[in-house]
Design a protein around this motif. Structure first.
Motif, PDB file in Angstrom:
ATOM      1  N   LEU A   6     -10.995 -12.366 -59.682  1.00  0.00           N
ATOM      2  CA  LEU A   6     -10.351 -13.491 -59.001  1.00  0.00           C
ATOM      3  C   LEU A   6     -11.334 -14.220 -58.091  1.00  0.00           C
ATOM      4  O   LEU A   6     -11.412 -15.455 -58.099  1.00  0.00           O
ATOM      5  N   CYS A   7     -12.067 -13.451 -57.296  1.00  0.00           N
ATOM      6  CA  CYS A   7     -12.971 -14.070 -56.330  1.00  0.00           C
ATOM      7  C   CYS A   7     -14.185 -14.703 -56.998  1.00  0.00           C
ATOM      8  O   CYS A   7     -14.750 -15.676 -56.475  1.00  0.00           O
TER       9      CYS A   7
ATOM     10  N   ASN B 245     -14.714 -16.982 -53.624  1.00  0.00           N
ATOM     11  CA  ASN B 245     -14.399 -16.487 -52.283  1.00  0.00           C
ATOM     12  C   ASN B 245     -14.568 -14.974 -52.271  1.00  0.00           C
ATOM     13  O   ASN B 245     -15.098 -14.404 -53.228  1.00  0.00           O
ATOM     14  N   SER B 246     -14.138 -14.314 -51.222  1.00  0.00           N
ATOM     15  CA  SER B 246     -14.270 -12.863 -51.096  1.00  0.00           C
ATOM     16  C   SER B 246     -12.911 -12.268 -50.763  1.00  0.00           C
ATOM     17  O   SER B 246     -11.973 -12.980 -50.412  1.00  0.00           O
ATOM     18  N   TRP B 247     -12.815 -10.940 -50.856  1.00  0.00           N
ATOM     19  CA  TRP B 247     -11.547 -10.281 -50.552  1.00  0.00           C
ATOM     20  C   TRP B 247     -11.766  -9.167 -49.528  1.00  0.00           C
ATOM     21  O   TRP B 247     -12.867  -8.665 -49.360  1.00  0.00           O
TER      22      TRP B 247
ATOM     23  N   HIS C 161     -17.674   3.552 -52.155  1.00  0.00           N
ATOM     24  CA  HIS C 161     -18.180   3.518 -53.523  1.00  0.00           C
ATOM     25  C   HIS C 161     -18.093   2.126 -54.143  1.00  0.00           C
ATOM     26  O   HIS C 161     -18.478   1.946 -55.287  1.00  0.00           O
ATOM     27  N   LEU C 162     -17.585   1.155 -53.394  1.00  0.00           N
ATOM     28  CA  LEU C 162     -17.481  -0.205 -53.899  1.00  0.00           C
ATOM     29  C   LEU C 162     -18.659  -1.027 -53.378  1.00  0.00           C
ATOM     30  O   LEU C 162     -18.812  -1.206 -52.176  1.00  0.00           O
TER      31      LEU C 162
ATOM     32  N   TYR D 225     -18.515  -6.334 -56.351  1.00  0.00           N
ATOM     33  CA  TYR D 225     -17.062  -6.521 -56.313  1.00  0.00           C
ATOM     34  C   TYR D 225     -16.611  -7.682 -55.428  1.00  0.00           C
ATOM     35  O   TYR D 225     -15.417  -7.954 -55.350  1.00  0.00           O
ATOM     36  N   ARG D 226     -17.553  -8.339 -54.747  1.00  0.00           N
ATOM     37  CA  ARG D 226     -17.235  -9.446 -53.833  1.00  0.00           C
ATOM     38  C   ARG D 226     -16.298  -8.982 -52.709  1.00  0.00           C
ATOM     39  O   ARG D 226     -15.524  -9.759 -52.166  1.00  0.00           O
ATOM     40  N   GLY D 227     -16.364  -7.725 -52.381  1.00  0.00           N
ATOM     41  CA  GLY D 227     -15.549  -7.159 -51.324  1.00  0.00           C
ATOM     42  C   GLY D 227     -15.428  -5.656 -51.515  1.00  0.00           C
ATOM     43  O   GLY D 227     -15.990  -5.096 -52.452  1.00  0.00           O
TER      44      GLY D 227
END
Length: 696
Positions: free
Chosen positions: A322-323, A328-330, A364-365, A370-372
């Motif tokens: 989505l981001c 954008n970021s989450w 771990h992300l 992952y943009r967040g």
């Protein structure tokens, strides 16, 4: 004389009527700050030079919140504006904070609780927080907005209380995250009524956006979680298509209003950011916001670490897409681990463990992939609720959260013991899979999925870790299962690293799963996949994974398969089906499932579950971790249906359970005859726990 009197009276009546109309309008929405009102007020008449010369000039010190007498109630706009002079925005890389109890409308001429103000601000020191999360919430009733617990339209006093709370946090050095929303006590009767409320809310949004800019708030959410409000809270049971249209329409409207005055970060929260709503999430237009928040959490007594980790990692993948699409970021805008009161020692310990599980997944992300998440806000810091608890002040969870907020969220690449394979993405493996691979629970563990072959990955790690001593290496393959696995065990000084790479036909085409465990050598030196160890089943001794035990022979039934003639639930209720034998390594299914998964279109609704054919229910189990049931039904002595995640039993089945034989703490042996189409229970209604049911 009479004619003039008539004219004067008419003028007075007209002025009075206009004043009443303006007064009513001012009561409907928050009033302008006193400073703005003064600018429109007529100036006092000038005194004569003689009177001015006889006056003594007195300097008045402006009153601010620092020296305000809180016994007078909510501060005036003049006091707020005096306090807010010279406020600036704070740059925040990672949002760390909690939602406080805030300040509510104390009522006219009633004092504000100073102790609450002090306790709200304690989070900065006690949690090492950088963000103060405040909320502005109204009730919509009979076509009007009201303050919570009030029968009047005096929104202005409540608004001043909220702004006072926010400005105090800004003065304390915290960035401000304001979220606004409303709810209807009885729901809405029609979409038209709902639309009127959403349109009227735009006026409130504009007022809040102006204040957020004036007081230099960093983050503003004009409508808490619009998706969940439309899907559940409004109680209209709209189609997903209609929900998507309204989400996109009002996100755009509110964003346009906010952007016209507010220069900080515009954010939104998705209350239903779950894989079950994947198609809807992809249909949202989120181009108008800077940050997208998601809600995560669970009832503490029903928390399942494996399921929670699976869902969060899958959701993170959705948010990444989505981001990337909307640039954008989450972030995690609300973490809610709650339970029923009383808050026992056991529940509080488990609450802390829930947060530890969350933080383990977050670490771990990789945000560059992952943009967040670019932040975590806890629900809540010190809000004491009636029948449940979620507050973490003076609880074991407080120190757990402070530890996370005080340490580096992600390790720098130079600090990592083992490098990540190029283009690999973090995935999740449950504890039982790590155990099957021979990994102790105390080891530092991480799993990836990558587009590569087993040999490519194995050789890459051997080259990159050439300074390590290769202690053990082996390869396992099961042609019948089309399953392959290679592992490496390495040692350097007193440290060890264990790497396994596996491939299964149910893993997405062209991909493999990588598991890495690191830690003290003494902890890892015995690591080896169980199917390759001395304790594994020898050839001819049976399968590695145990199959279902046989049930008692039922002489009333014959043998052989049967034909199902009735769907367990109405077909229109099913959103999608996850097939028998499905494998999904990111969600922890590293061997094929023995059941199909039936995902409901609306998991919040309850649906009757019917018998697909004649049979005998012979076993029922209650599963407290999901607060639901598993039911086993024999259609013949060689053909059995297993239904899982029933949220309730029919009266007949419940009666049969009461008459059955208890075989364990939560299991019963029963004998309940059913005919095709009989209602045997219900599914759905627990969207926070399960989103469908299993049938295998």
């Amino acid at each position: 004389m009479n004619g003039k009197t008539t004219i004067y009276v008419s003028l007075l009546i007209g002025i009075l009527a206009v004043s009443i109309i303006v007064g009513i309008a001012l009561l409907r929405v928050p009033q302008a700050p006193a400073e703005e009102q003064r600018e429109e007020s007529p100036q006092p008449s000038k005194t004569s030079e003689e009177e001015q010369s006889n006056q003594t000039v007195v300097s008045v010190v402006p009153v601010t919140l620092e020296d305000y007498d809180w016994s007078k109630g909510a501060p005036s706009w003049e006091v707020l504006n005096n306090t807010a002079e010279n406020l600036t925005r704070i740059e925040i890389d990672f949002l760390k904070g909690a939602i406080s109890a805030g300040l509510f409308d104390p009522g006219p001429f009633r004092p504000v609780n100073e102790t609450a103000i002090e306790e709200n601000l304690l989070m900065k020191q006690r949690l090492n927080a950088t963000v103060y999360a405040a909320r502005f919430m109204l009730v919509y009733r009979d076509g009007e907005f009201y303050t919570l617990g009030s029968e009047t339209h005096d929104i202005d006093r409540y608004l001043r209380a909220v702004m006072a709370d926010c400005i105090m946090a800004k003065k304390a050095g915290l960035a401000l995250h304001l979220s606004a929303s409303f709810f209807s006590e009885s729901g809405f009767k029609s979409v038209d009524e709902l639309r009127k409320a959403l349109d009227d809310w735009q006026t409130i949004v504009g007022r809040l956006a102006g204040l957020s800019e004036r007081y230099k708030f960093e983050f503003f959410n004009p409508f808490g979680e619009l998706d969940h409000f439309l899907r559940v809270d409004c109680r209209l049971k709209m189609s997903e298509e209609d929900i998507i249209k309204l989400v996109n329409e009002y996100h755009s409207k509110y964003a346009s209003t906010v952007r016209s005055v507010f220069k900080g970060k515009l954010v939104t929260q998705l209350g239903d950011a779950h894989p079950i709503f994947r198609d809807s999430l992809y249909a949202y237009n989120l181009s108008c916001v800077d940050l997208v928040g998601i809600l995560v959490g669970s009832k503490i007594s029903l928390f399942d670490e494996e399921r929670f980790g699976n869902d969060l990692l899958e959701t993170a993948g959705i948010m990444r897409e989505l981001c990337q699409r909307w640039n954008n970021s989450w972030y995690i805008s609300e973490v809610w681990f709650y339970d029923d009161k009383p808050a026992t020692e056991e529940k509080l310990k488990k609450q802390s463990e829930c947060f530890e599980s969350l933080f383990k997944v977050i670490r771990h992300l990789d945000p560059s992939v992952y943009r967040g998440p670019v932040g975590v806000l806890i629900m809540n810091w010190n809000l004491r609720e009636g029948k449940i608890f979620a507050d973490i002040i003076n609880r074991p969870a407080e120190s757990t959260i402070k530890g996370f907020f005080s340490s580096p969220i992600w390790r720098a690449p130079s600090e990592e013991t083992v490098l990540k394979y190029p283009s690999a993405e973090v995935t999740w493996l449950p504890d039982d899979v790590w155990a099957d691979m021979g990994v102790a629970g105390d080891a530092d563990r991480i799993a990836y999925m990558a587009s590569a072959t087993i040999d490519e990955v194995s050789e890459w790690y051997k080259q990159k870790m050439a300074e390590w001593t290769l202690i053990d290496e082996d390869f396992f393959s099961d042609e019948n299962q089309n399953f392959s696995l290679r592992y490496l065990l390495l040692k350097k000084d007193d440290q060890g690293v264990y790497i396994f790479v596996m491939k299964d036909p149910h893993v997405p085409a062209g991909k493999i799963v990588i598991g890495i465990a690191s830690g003290p050598w003494e902890l890892l030196k015995e690591c080896q996949p169980m199917m390759m160890s001395e304790t594994a089943p020898k050839e001819g001794e049976g399968a590695f994974f145990q199959v279902e035990p046989p049930f008692t022979h039922l002489p009333e039934l014959g043998e052989g398969s049967v034909v199902f003639t009735v769907s367990p639930v109405e077909l229109e209720a099913i959103g999608r089906v996850e097939p028998l034998g499905r494998m999904n390594a990111p969600s922890g299914h590293v061997i094929p499932t023995e059941h199909g998964g039936f995902i409901l279109k609306n998991p919040a609704l309850e649906y009757q579950l019917r018998a697909p054919a004649d049979g005998i229910i012979f076993e029922i189990m209650y599963k407290p971790e999901f607060d639901d049931y598993q039911l086993r039904m024999a259609h013949s002595n060689t053909f059995v249906s297993i239904f899982d995640h029933l949220t309730g039993l029919s009266e007949e089945v419940e009666q049969g359970l009461q008459e059955g034989e208890k075989t364990g703490e939560n299991s019963w042996r029963v004998k309940i005859y059913v005919k095709v189409g009989d209602v045997i229970g219900k599914v759905g209604g627990h969207p926070d726990l399960v989103v469908g049911f299993d049938w295998g």
